[in-house]
Every structure is written in structure tokens, then in C-alpha cells.
Design an enzyme around this catalytic site. Structure first.
Site, mmCIF file in Angstrom:
data_model
loop_
_atom_site.group_PDB
_atom_site.id
_atom_site.type_symbol
_atom_site.label_atom_id
_atom_site.label_comp_id
_atom_site.label_asym_id
_atom_site.label_seq_id
_atom_site.Cartn_x
_atom_site.Cartn_y
_atom_site.Cartn_z
ATOM 1 N N CYS A 152 10.839 16.037 2.968
ATOM 2 C CA CYS A 152 12.166 16.166 3.591
ATOM 3 C C CYS A 152 13.136 16.895 2.659
ATOM 4 O O CYS A 152 12.830 17.130 1.477
ATOM 5 C CB CYS A 152 12.687 14.777 3.959
ATOM 6 N N CYS A 198 6.176 12.842 1.216
ATOM 7 C CA CYS A 198 7.302 13.219 2.072
ATOM 8 C C CYS A 198 7.765 14.626 1.684
ATOM 9 O O CYS A 198 7.727 14.993 0.509
ATOM 10 C CB CYS A 198 8.433 12.210 1.899
ATOM 11 N N GLU A 235 0.821 -1.218 0.000
ATOM 12 C CA GLU A 235 0.000 0.000 0.000
ATOM 13 C C GLU A 235 0.858 1.273 0.000
ATOM 14 O O GLU A 235 0.870 2.030 0.980
ATOM 15 C CB GLU A 235 -0.975 0.000 1.183
ATOM 16 N N GLU A 284 -6.177 -8.396 -0.433
ATOM 17 C CA GLU A 284 -6.660 -8.451 0.946
ATOM 18 C C GLU A 284 -8.175 -8.272 0.893
ATOM 19 O O GLU A 284 -8.655 -7.173 0.621
ATOM 20 C CB GLU A 284 -6.038 -7.339 1.796
HETATM 21 C C1 GAL Z 1 -4.310 -3.027 4.981
HETATM 22 C C2 GAL Z 1 -2.846 -3.396 5.030
HETATM 23 C C3 GAL Z 1 -2.628 -4.647 5.849
HETATM 24 C C4 GAL Z 1 -3.319 -4.527 7.158
HETATM 25 C C5 GAL Z 1 -4.783 -4.253 6.934
HETATM 26 C C6 GAL Z 1 -5.540 -4.105 8.226
HETATM 27 O O1 GAL Z 1 -4.515 -1.727 4.576
HETATM 28 O O2 GAL Z 1 -2.332 -3.616 3.745
HETATM 29 O O3 GAL Z 1 -1.250 -4.827 6.068
HETATM 30 O O4 GAL Z 1 -2.720 -3.502 7.870
HETATM 31 O O5 GAL Z 1 -4.915 -3.057 6.220
HETATM 32 O O6 GAL Z 1 -5.233 -2.935 8.913
#
Ligand code: GAL
Length: 683
Positions: free
Chosen positions: A150, A148, A143, A304
Site C-alpha cells: 500500500c 503489503c 501467524e 496448534e
Molecule cells: C492455523 C491458524 C488457526 C486456524 C487453523 C486452522 O493456521 O492459526 O487460527 O485457522 O490454522 O485453519
């Protein structure tokens, strides 16, 4: 093969447990896992000492159960030993503060030392896993995001500008630095737009947003190049964040990858409402599919997919029984070719203790495991049939990152937010069961009948010409207020709005009213009966008489003058009572609708049937509210996904006989009952 699986963190659990996990995963029908994207300190516990043995052992166990892996490059979360080397690697936030260690995504993507270490770990992993039979491909980082500010970025920004502008004189002219005496004599004088500098020059701020985005694209490319060199047979992707994330030009980020993957969480602690608006994940999917490929986009992966209540400090409303499966099928209906759940087992420690996975902390199978297993069983039968099918929408919405950034810099009205406006228009069309692509304005538009461009703020001559061509050839274009306001340098145009689009609209903005919060200006709407040989499929007469809550304008009123366009709505109040608010213009073989306001959502909802009818776009199937229909095609045959997002059974009337692939291919016809949160796939 349809890829179905889960994000797995074996490093969180004792090794004796790994074979049990692998067996349970295989029993659930999983054939893929994502591994290691946060495991840098386990892969390289000390600088230069790599340890892949543990990962080799995990892969061997998974492989014995028919499961292959996507490996994450672990650069999103650096180990403490690395960040202790040079505090200059920590990102500086917009408020000028440097972040400190303790979370993740702490790094500056332009810092040479961070880049060196990233390349080292990626090279070591790529060399080790190049020929590994259990490795399918790679997810780069996790993600990407966060600008930034800096000193390293400031220097790199100067170099980036020197590439973009032939000279400082050109830059000064483009940004209008004569305003407040900001004329730069040397590239090093150019600041980053940190908050301590106050409201920045809009040209500078937009270029900085572009530069930050390019920085991540370039940082990702460093890793892509290593993987392509070492592992030519592996697929390479990144996990994007759907429609909601808006700091990276995702079209560019997607360019160097094989496919787009994204993280779909319909309900989390940050949106605690009990109800999920099904159009929100739908918009995420359509946006992700539109990042690559021509018309219809390129199918994507969900890297995910929510599989439990999501939460860090709070525990979100858990997915109701049936929702995990429903959301996963919704993703497939919109073009997902892989579903990978987040995460296998809920962590007992760390920030995400309450971000639940398929298994709870105790690891005993429960209702969520049963639900994903049910889907795993189903996919064994239908996965092959789904694979290879694609979407073919007749409607496109134009989404523009430059517009998003320009509105981040100058919001125009406190009641307006581009993403919300975009989502409201999308929701109105989505509720009418039409397939939509969400694409960049520079996308090939020739296959669409209807193109909707909410608040298309920055318009170049090339874009104006492209839209003219689309309409002249017979397309229908819908614009809303704040379109055509700016040139690509983020300066306001030198003509009546909507600027370069005024000719297309057949109308111009003579004056505008930015409304205070809560204000509503009445509208008198008279939607013209369509002269096409089309019955009003969507709205019938109802659309011609807008319900009263929709007969008003909020947030913004463009006071229009028709230059030949037909007036569709007039204001009924204020000093501009009687003046045009919405127009319809014929241009070549097509038509252009200009809606001179930004709300309320109910107005777009009421206009949607008419807009779709203008474009000659038919609903896929007529269904009750809360039921979604989407279609995936192969050749001349299609799969119809019917998804009941409500908590009640719904009656659906089918116009012909189908086979329900999820119900052993049973024949269905006429009236059918779809259970609460039920799904049918009709062939
Ligand atoms: C997503 C991230 C995962 C995990 C999930 C739950 O955005 O890619 O690593 O953090 O959220 O918070």
C-alpha cells in the site's frame, strides 16, 4: 511441568458449558489453554469500551481445574468497527488490489492507525491481566504474514532504504538501476514491486521482501514492548508456521520472544494425500527449534497441534487412530516442550466449521478425546523426565530466507523450488535416522560434523570465510547447484560459480544447462571409498553402486572443471558427456562435496549414506523404513524416541537393554514389536 493443553474458544459456546469443558480438559490431563486470539470484538465491542468480565469468568473456571492460560493478543482479526474507520488500513496485495473485510489478516502492519489501535487493545489487556495468577503468558497476534504493497508501505520502504543506503547513488549502484534507465533521483520515485510494474529489478524486489519482513518484526516489537513493561513475569511468544512459510525472516521474528511456538498440521485439506510424509513435520520442528539458541537450538512449543481432520471447504483425511498421539510425540522427540492441540471443540459456524478439534460439533467424547487423554495420562508420568532434555545433532542444514526470496523473484528453472529441493535433501538424510539442526547460515557451526547447504544462493564474504573456517577445522560441507551465484544485493557475482565458494569446492562451473521439464541426463557415479577409519555404516557397498533411477541429473546441470577436487560423478550424455558433475575436495582438515545438479530426489537419497559416512555421522538406531528415531539428551544420558509412522507393526532390533517409559518402564531388549503408529520412549 510439561505443558499439555488445547486452544479454547469459550466465546463460541454458551457459558453453562464452560465448567463441563474445563472438567473434561482436566480429565484429559490438560494444564494449559490458549484463549482469546480472535476475540477482539468481544474484548472491545465498541471503541474504548473494554469487556474483560467474560474472560475473567473463563479463567476462574479453568483455574479451579488446575489450568492456566496463554492469552492471544487479538490483532490478527480486527473488528468491523475498527476497519470501517479508514480503508487505508486494509492491506494491498501484490496484484495491486486492496483486500476487503471478511476473512482475517486484512491489515497493513505499517499503518499508524492500525498500530495505535493494536497498542491500545494490547495495553488494556496487559494492564488487566498483569498480576492474574491464571495467566502464564502471551501469544502475539496469530501467524504473522502476507506482504503489503500500500502507499503507507511505499513511504515506509523509502525510509527503510534511506537507513540502509548511505545515498541514492549507493542504492542505484547496488541495484544496477542503470539497466533499463531506472536511475532514481529521489527516494519518493522508488516503487513497490507490484505485479503491474512487471518483472522487478531483483535488487529492489529482494530489499522489498526484507522490508516487509522487518515491518512485521517491528509491529510485533510494539506489542512485545508493552507486554514486557506491564507483565514482566509472563512469557511472550508467537505462533510460527514451520518450514513451509517463507515471507518473514523467522530468525529475526524469533529474536524478541522468549520462545518459539508453531502450528503443526501434518495432514490438511490442502494436501489431501492419504499418506503423511513424516519428514515434513520433522523438518518443521527442526526449523523451529533452530530459530533461537546455539547448537541444538532452543526447545519450542507447539501452539496448534492437529487433533482432527482439518478443512475449511473440504474435509481432510482424518488422522488415523494413533496418529494424533504419534504426531505429538514426534514433536516432543524433535524438541517440543509443550503440546497444545487445535482446537477443543469443532466450530458450528464460521469459515472453519470443518476444521475439526478434539471434540466434534456435538461435544461428546470420542476416539480423538480418548487418544489425547491417553497421552495426558502418560505425560503425568514422563513429562518431568522429558522436560529439560535437549537435542544434540551432529548435522546441520543451512536454511536462508534471502535465498528463498531471491528464488521467489527469479525461479531459475520451472522445475526447481528451493523449499522442495531443501525438503528432498532433508528427507534423504532424515530417512537415515540422524538428528539434524536447521539453522541460518550465520549460525555457530563449530559443533557440527556435517553441514549441508542446498542451493546456498547468496554468499557474502563473511559467510564464505565462515564456511572456509568450518571446513578447515575438519567439517564436511555439502553444496548443491545454484550456490554462490549471487552477492547480498542479489546481483550475479563477477567470477566463475560457485563464486566465493569456488576455492572451497576445488572446482568451478564452466557452463550450465537448465533442463526442460522431464529431461534427465545420465550420470556415471563412482563414490570414493572412504579413507577414514570408518566402515560404511549407512550404505555399505550399496551406496557405491547407486540404483539406476538415481543415476541421473534433472532440472539443472553444472558442467564442472576440477581445480584439484576429486571427480565423483560425470555426465554420460549430452554435449558435456564425460565432464564432472559431482566433486569432492579436501580443504584443510575437512572436505567439500559439490553436487552440480538439483535433482532427482532419488539421487540425494542414494548419496545420503555416503555423505553421512564422510561426516562420520552414525544413525541413532537401525530401524525399518517408515520408523523414525530421535534422541533428546540430558548430560550423558538420552531418551530415544522410536516412532512407527506406518500402518503396520514393525520389528525393531535393539542393540542393548532399555526401559520403555511408555510401557510402565518395562525392560526391553533384542527384538521388539512396535505396533502400527506406536511409540516407544527408551531410556
Ligand atoms: C492455523 C491458524 C488457526 C486456524 C487453523 C486452522 O493456521 O492459526 O487460527 O485457522 O490454522 O485453519
Amino acid at each position: 511441568m510439561f505443558h499439555y493443553g488445547v486452544d479454547y474458544y469459550p466465546e463460541h459456546w454458551p457459558e453453562e458449558r464452560w465448567p463441563v469443558d474445563a472438567r473434561m480438559m482436566a480429565e484429559a490431563g490438560f494444564n494449559v489453554v490458549r484463549l482469546a486470539e480472535f476475540a477482539w470484538s468481544k474484548l472491545e465491542p465498541e471503541e474504548g469500551h473494554f469487556d474483560f468480565d467474560w474472560l475473567d469468568r473463563v479463567l476462574a473456571i479453568l483455574s479451579d481445574h488446575g489450568i492456566r492460560a496463554i492469552l492471544g493478543t487479538p490483532t490478527a482479526s480486527p473488528p468491523p468497527w475498527l476497519m470501517a474507520k479508514d480503508s487505508g488500513m486494509f492491506r494491498v496485495r501484490e496484484d495491486g488490489q486492496r483486500v476487503t473485510y471478511g476473512n482475517r489478516r486484512e491489515y497493513c502492519p505499517n499503518h499508524p492507525l492500525y498500530r495505535d489501535h493494536s497498542c491500545r487493545i494490547v495495553t488494556a489487556m496487559a494492564e488487566h491481566y498483569a498480576g492474574h495468577p491464571a495467566v502464564l503468558g502471551w501469544q502475539i497476534d496469530n501467524e504473522f504474514g502476507d506482504r503489503c504493497y500500500c502507499p503507507v508501505c511505499r513511504q515506509a520502504f523509502g525510509d527503510w532504504l534511506a537507513q540502509r543506503y548511505a545515498s541514492l547513488d549507493d542504492l542505484n549502484l547496488a541495484w544496477g538501476t542503470i539497466f533499463w534507465s531506472h536511475v532514481y533521483n529521489d527516494w519518493v520515485e522508488i516503487p513497490t514491486p507490484v505485479q503491474t510494474g512487471g518483472a522487478p529489478n531483483p535488487g529492489l524486489a529482494l530489499d522489498y521482501a526484507r522490508f516487509c519482513s522487518d515491518s512485521y518484526v517491528e509491529y510485533q516489537k510494539l506489542q512485545v514492548d508493552i507486554l514486557r513493561r506491564q507483565c514482566p513475569g509472563h512469557l511472550v511468544t508467537h505462533n510460527f508456521m514451520g518450514f513451509r512459510y517463507d515471507q518473514i525472516e523467522y530468525y529475526n521474528l524469533a529474536r524478541d520472544l522468549d520462545l518459539v511456538a508453531w502450528d503443526n498440521y501434518p495432514r490438511t485439506q490442502w494436501g489431501m494425500g492419504a499418506d503423511v510424509d513424516a519428514s515434513a513435520p520433522a523438518l518443521g520442528h527442526d526449523t523451529m527449534r533452530g530459530l533461537r539458541g546455539g547448537p541444538g537450538g532452543q526447545n519450542f512449543w507447539v501452539m496448534e497441534e492437529q487433533s482432527g481432520p482439518g478443512g475449511w471447504q473440504m474435509v481432510s483425511v482424518p488422522p488415523r487412530p494413533g496418529e494424533i498421539r504419534l504426531w505429538a510425540y514426534q514433536a516432543i522427540a524433535h524438541g517440543a516442550d509443550a503440546i497444545i492441540y487445535f482446537r477443543w471443540r469443532t466450530a458450528r459456524f464460521g469459515t472453519e466449521q470443518y476444521w475439526h478439534g478434539i471434540l466434534d460439533h456435538h461435544a461428546q467424547p470420542g476416539r480423538r478425546y480418548a487418544e489425547v487423554k491417553q497421552m495426558g495420562d502418560e505425560l503425568k508420568h514422563i513429562g518431568e523426565i522429558i522436560q529439560g532434555t535437549r537435542l544434540r545433532p551432529a548435522v546441520a542444514m543451512l536454511q536462508d530466507y534471502d535465498a528463498r526470496w531471491a528464488f521467489q523473484i527469479q525461479g531459475n528453472n520451472p522445475g526447481f523450488a528451493y523449499p522442495r529441493h531443501f525438503q528432498e535433501v532433508y528427507r534423504a538424510l532424515h530417512a537415515r535416522q540422524v538428528g539434524m539442526d536447521v539453522v541460518s547460515p550465520m549460525h555457530d557451526l563449530s559443533s557440527y560434523r556435517l553441514v549441508v547447504a542446498p542451493a546456498l544462493h547468496l554468499v557474502s564474504p563473511a559467510l564464505a570465510e565462515k564456511l572456509e573456517h568450518f571446513v578447515a577445522q575438519g567439517g564436511v560441507l555439502v553444496l548443491t547447484a545454484r550456490s554462490g551465484v549471487k552477492d547480498p544485493a542479489n546481483n550475479v557475482v563477477n567470477q566463475y560459480l560457485p563464486g566465493l565458494l569456488a576455492g572451497l569446492a576445488g572446482a568451478h562451473v564452466e557452463d550450465y544447462d537448465s533442463l526442460p521439464e522431464g529431461a534427465r541426463v545420465g550420470l556415471e557415479v563412482e563414490l570414493p571409498t572412504l579413507d577414514r577409519a570408518l566402515t560404511l555404516t549407512f550404505g555399505e557397498q550399496a551406496a557405491l553402486n547407486l540404483p539406476c533411477e538415481s543415476r541421473c541429473a534433472t532440472t539443472w546441470c553444472d558442467i564442472l572443471v576440477s581445480d584439484g577436487a576429486q571427480v565423483v560423478a560425470r555426465y554420460s550424455e549430452e554435449y558435456y558427456a564425460g565432464r564432472p558433475a559431482i566433486t569432492l575436495n579436501s580443504y584443510g582438515k575437512g572436505q567439500v562435496v559439490y553436487i552440480g545438479t538439483l535433482g532427482p530426489a532419488a539421487l540425494f537419497d542414494a548419496l545420503a549414506p555416503w555423505l553421512l559416512a564422510l561426516g562420520g555421522v552414525q544413525p541413532v538406531l537401525r530401524v525399518p523404513a517408515g520408523v523414525e528415531v530421535a534422541e533428546r539428551w540430558q548430560g550423558e544420558s538420552s531418551l530415544l524416541f522410536v516412532l512407527n509412522h506406518t500402518g503396520q507393526a514393525q520389528e525393531i532390533t535393539l542393540p542393548r537393554a532399555y526401559r520403555d517409559l511408555l510401557d510402565t518402564g518395562k525392560a526391553v531388549d533384542g527384538q521388539v514389536t512396535l505396533p502400527a503408529r506406536g511409540v516407544m520412549i527408551l531410556a
